[in-house]
Design an enzyme around this catalytic site. Structure first.
Site, short mmCIF file in Angstrom:
data_model
loop_
_atom_site.label_atom_id
_atom_site.label_comp_id
_atom_site.label_asym_id
_atom_site.label_seq_id
_atom_site.Cartn_x
_atom_site.Cartn_y
_atom_site.Cartn_z
N LYS A 180 0.88 -1.18 0.00
CA LYS A 180 0.00 0.00 0.00
C LYS A 180 0.92 1.22 0.00
CE LYS A 180 -1.84 3.02 1.98
NZ LYS A 180 -1.61 4.43 1.61
N GLU A 255 9.80 1.27 10.87
CA GLU A 255 10.85 2.27 10.63
C GLU A 255 10.18 3.63 10.75
OE1 GLU A 255 13.98 1.67 10.20
OE2 GLU A 255 14.11 -0.39 9.50
N CYS A 288 13.97 10.91 7.05
CA CYS A 288 13.73 10.45 8.43
C CYS A 288 14.97 10.60 9.30
CB CYS A 288 13.27 9.00 8.42
SG CYS A 288 14.40 7.91 7.54
N GLU A 386 9.45 16.07 15.39
CA GLU A 386 9.95 15.91 14.02
C GLU A 386 9.18 16.86 13.10
OE1 GLU A 386 8.87 12.33 11.83
OE2 GLU A 386 10.92 12.20 11.07
P1 NAD Z 1 2.42 8.45 7.65
O1 NAD Z 1 2.56 7.69 8.89
O2 NAD Z 1 1.43 9.55 7.60
O3 NAD Z 1 2.03 7.49 6.42
C1 NAD Z 1 2.84 6.41 6.03
C2 NAD Z 1 1.98 5.38 5.34
O4 NAD Z 1 1.03 4.87 6.26
C3 NAD Z 1 1.19 5.90 4.14
O5 NAD Z 1 1.18 4.92 3.13
C4 NAD Z 1 -0.21 6.06 4.73
O6 NAD Z 1 -1.22 5.96 3.77
C5 NAD Z 1 -0.25 4.88 5.68
N1 NAD Z 1 -1.26 4.99 6.74
C6 NAD Z 1 -1.75 6.11 7.33
N2 NAD Z 1 -2.68 5.79 8.25
C7 NAD Z 1 -2.75 4.45 8.27
C8 NAD Z 1 -3.52 3.52 9.02
N3 NAD Z 1 -4.41 3.91 9.94
N4 NAD Z 1 -3.35 2.20 8.79
C9 NAD Z 1 -2.47 1.78 7.88
N5 NAD Z 1 -1.72 2.61 7.11
C10 NAD Z 1 -1.87 3.93 7.31
O7 NAD Z 1 3.87 8.98 7.30
P2 NAD Z 1 4.31 9.90 6.08
O8 NAD Z 1 3.92 11.29 6.35
O9 NAD Z 1 3.90 9.27 4.79
O10 NAD Z 1 5.89 9.75 6.16
C11 NAD Z 1 6.66 10.57 6.96
C12 NAD Z 1 7.10 9.82 8.19
O11 NAD Z 1 7.80 8.63 7.82
C13 NAD Z 1 8.09 10.62 9.02
O12 NAD Z 1 7.79 10.45 10.39
C14 NAD Z 1 9.42 9.98 8.69
O13 NAD Z 1 10.40 10.15 9.66
C15 NAD Z 1 9.02 8.56 8.54
N6 NAD Z 1 10.04 7.81 7.77
C16 NAD Z 1 10.83 6.91 8.41
C17 NAD Z 1 11.83 6.23 7.72
C18 NAD Z 1 12.72 5.23 8.39
O14 NAD Z 1 13.36 4.46 7.70
N7 NAD Z 1 12.80 5.22 9.71
C19 NAD Z 1 12.00 6.47 6.35
C20 NAD Z 1 11.17 7.40 5.73
C21 NAD Z 1 10.18 8.06 6.44
#
Ligand code: NAD
Length: 487
Positions: A180, A255, A288, A386
């Protein structure tokens, strides 16, 4: 309309389930962060599409698992070949969809997508062996068995790159996959699905369901037929997913976010330190593991700040398709507003913003100026939360012990950057830092053989090498007795 043209490529806007394209009655709108232009209407999946995809993955599991690492590896290498043959297309597509630099996509990111797949395919064949050992003449044989259907949920900041950190090991381990992608960046996953088809990946082994997190994502993580959930994204979403996974006791790998320190000790090479600090604006701060808290020894703070300002002034902000651009736009208006909200609240609290602190008026749209907040109050939101944008904080310390305390002083523990001229001092400080990765006098050196992941709220588990397979595979010990044999 079931396909759109983006940057010269034809992208199917439907889901990819059981090797076929599946439409949804509902759609969502996808726009480009570069200029707000309309890219297309994308299928908006929910429970029904998730049920279809998980059923397809479940059905395909036995056949895929039975191919073994070598059989699977041949197909995975064909997928990697096709990624390599399409680097320009994938790079242009991803840049249009998420606004990251075309230069980085062509030179670094897309070649790494292919490498991720090859690496894990080869690791499963060559390196996933545990030596047998004896217990009172009984032999312990340890194996890494395929586990079932893996649900993969990914963010928008490096869409295909981060997805293939999961797709590679999951498929190499013999799992089947439902991906997804993030709703702000649906395109590269759809194109990648076409490549898996061309490579001869059996139907149902890899599926993509597009849609919102609260709809498609929530339906996926609550599904009872999953063997694994691997998620990269934010801490609040991880908590929601953990609750959903708990009902089925589905194992999770997370992650998550960070607020990493970039520590400049008194004996640091100032030029190197300033270069590394300015790199933290990469990808418009949407990384991240960015070291967004620059912690500098008091005695060198002024000299460091001067060098930092000189280097930051050279950054060119603009259209990410221009190969000379260093900083592109933020991903989406919602995210842009979130970033400017952080900065406005910091201003209201009296923070000293010495650089940026506003949208780039020359460019308009989603371009936010690289921003530096000088000496924000300890414990204030801008130093603990963040921001995930081009916003860095600079604070000073007076001793290595204080630097360590400040560095470890948030709920996150994804990475840390440490700049020092003295090896034993650097070793001593690094040993006290709580984070999954510490970069000493460098940044972003990432080898897939090494573990990557977060301590504290930055994650659960590690990705890379055998660590990835410890998660995606069912690790099994078969204990064979010396007794009872008839032959
Ligand atoms: P997000 O948590 O808003 O969304 C990530 C994914 O989760 C998307 O595909 C979204 O559609 C899905 N999602 C949202 N609600 C959900 C639910 N209730 N159930 C299942 N899936 C759901 O994050 P974002 O804004 O897309 O990404 C930014 C975040 O990701 C930042 O916090 C960043 O630090 C983190 N990040 C971490 C790493 C790592 O390797 N540690 C790498 C990249 C990004």
């Amino acid at each position: 309309m079931s396909s759109i043209e983006v940057a010269g490529a034809t992208i199917d806007t439907r889901h990819y389930i059981d090797g076929k394209r599946v439409a949804s009655a509902a759609t969502f709108t996808n726009t480009s962060p570069i200029d707000g232009s309309f890219l297309g209407e994308i299928a908006r999946g929910g429970q029904a599409e998730i049920d279809l995809a998980v059923a397809a993955a479940k059905k395909a599991f036995k056949g895929w698992a039975s191919l073994g690492p070598k059989g699977r590896g041949e197909i995975l290498h064909r997928i990697a070949d096709l990624v390599e043959a399409n680097i320009e297309t994938l790079a242009n597509l991803e840049t249009m969809d998420n606004g990251s630099l075309l230069r980085s996509h062509i030179r670094g990111v897309m070649p790494r997508v292919a490498m991720n797949i090859r690496f894990f395919a080869d690791w499963a064949i060559n390196d996933l062996h545990h030596a047998s050992f004896e217990t009172r003449s009984h032999t312990n044989n340890i194996s890494y068995d395929p586990s079932g259907v893996a649900a993969l949920i990914t963010p928008w900041n490096a869409p295909l790159m981060l997805a293939t950190w999961k797709i590679g090991p999951a498929l190499a381990a013999g799992d089947t996959v439902v991906l997804k992608p993030a709703e702000w960046t649906p395109l590269s996953a759809s194109y990648f699905a076409d490549l898996t088809k061309q490579a001869g990946l059996p139907d149902g082994v890899f599926n993509v369901v597009q849609g919102y997190g609260r709809e498609a994502g929530a339906a996926l993580v609550a599904h009872p037929d999953l063997a694994r959930i691997s998620f990269t994204g934010s801490v609040p979403t991880a908590k929601t997913i953990a609750r959903a996974a708990a009902d089925n006791l589905t194992p999770v790998s997370f992650e998550l976010g960070g607020k990493s320190p970039c520590i400049v000790l008194e004996d640091a090479d100032l030029d190197l330190a300033a270069t590394l600090a300015v790199e933290q604006y990469d990808n418009a701060g949407q990384v991240c593991l960015s070291g967004t808290r620059i912690l500098v020894h008091k005695n060198i703070a002024d000299a460091f700040a001067t060098k930092f300002a000189e280097k930051a002034a050279l950054l060119k902000q603009g259209d990410p398709r221009d190969l000379t651009t260093d900083i592109g736009p933020q991903i989406h208006q919602v995210h842009f507003d979130r970033i400017s909200g952080f900065v406005e609240r910091a201003k209201a609290e009296g923070a000293n913003i010495v650089m940026g602190g506003e949208a780039n008026g020359d460019l308009g749209g989603l371009y936010y100026r690289p921003t530096l907040v000088m000496n924000p109050a300890a414990g204030s939101e801008i130093v603990t939360a963040e921001v995930f944008g081009p916003v860095l904080c600079m604070q000073t310390f007076e001793s290595d012990a204080e630097a360590v305390e400040m560095a470890n002083g948030t709920e996150f523990g994804l990475a840390a950057i440490l700049v020092s001229g003295n090896r034993s001092r650097a070793d001593a400080v690094a040993a006290q830092l709580v984070a999954g990765t510490i970069w000493v006098n460098c940044f972003f050196v990432r080898d897939l053989r090494a573990p990557f992941g977060g301590s504290k709220k930055s994650g659960i588990g590690r990705e890379g090498g055998t660590w990835s397979f410890d998660f995606y595979a069912d690790v099994k010990n078969t204990v064979v007795s010396p007794n009872g044999w008839k032959e």
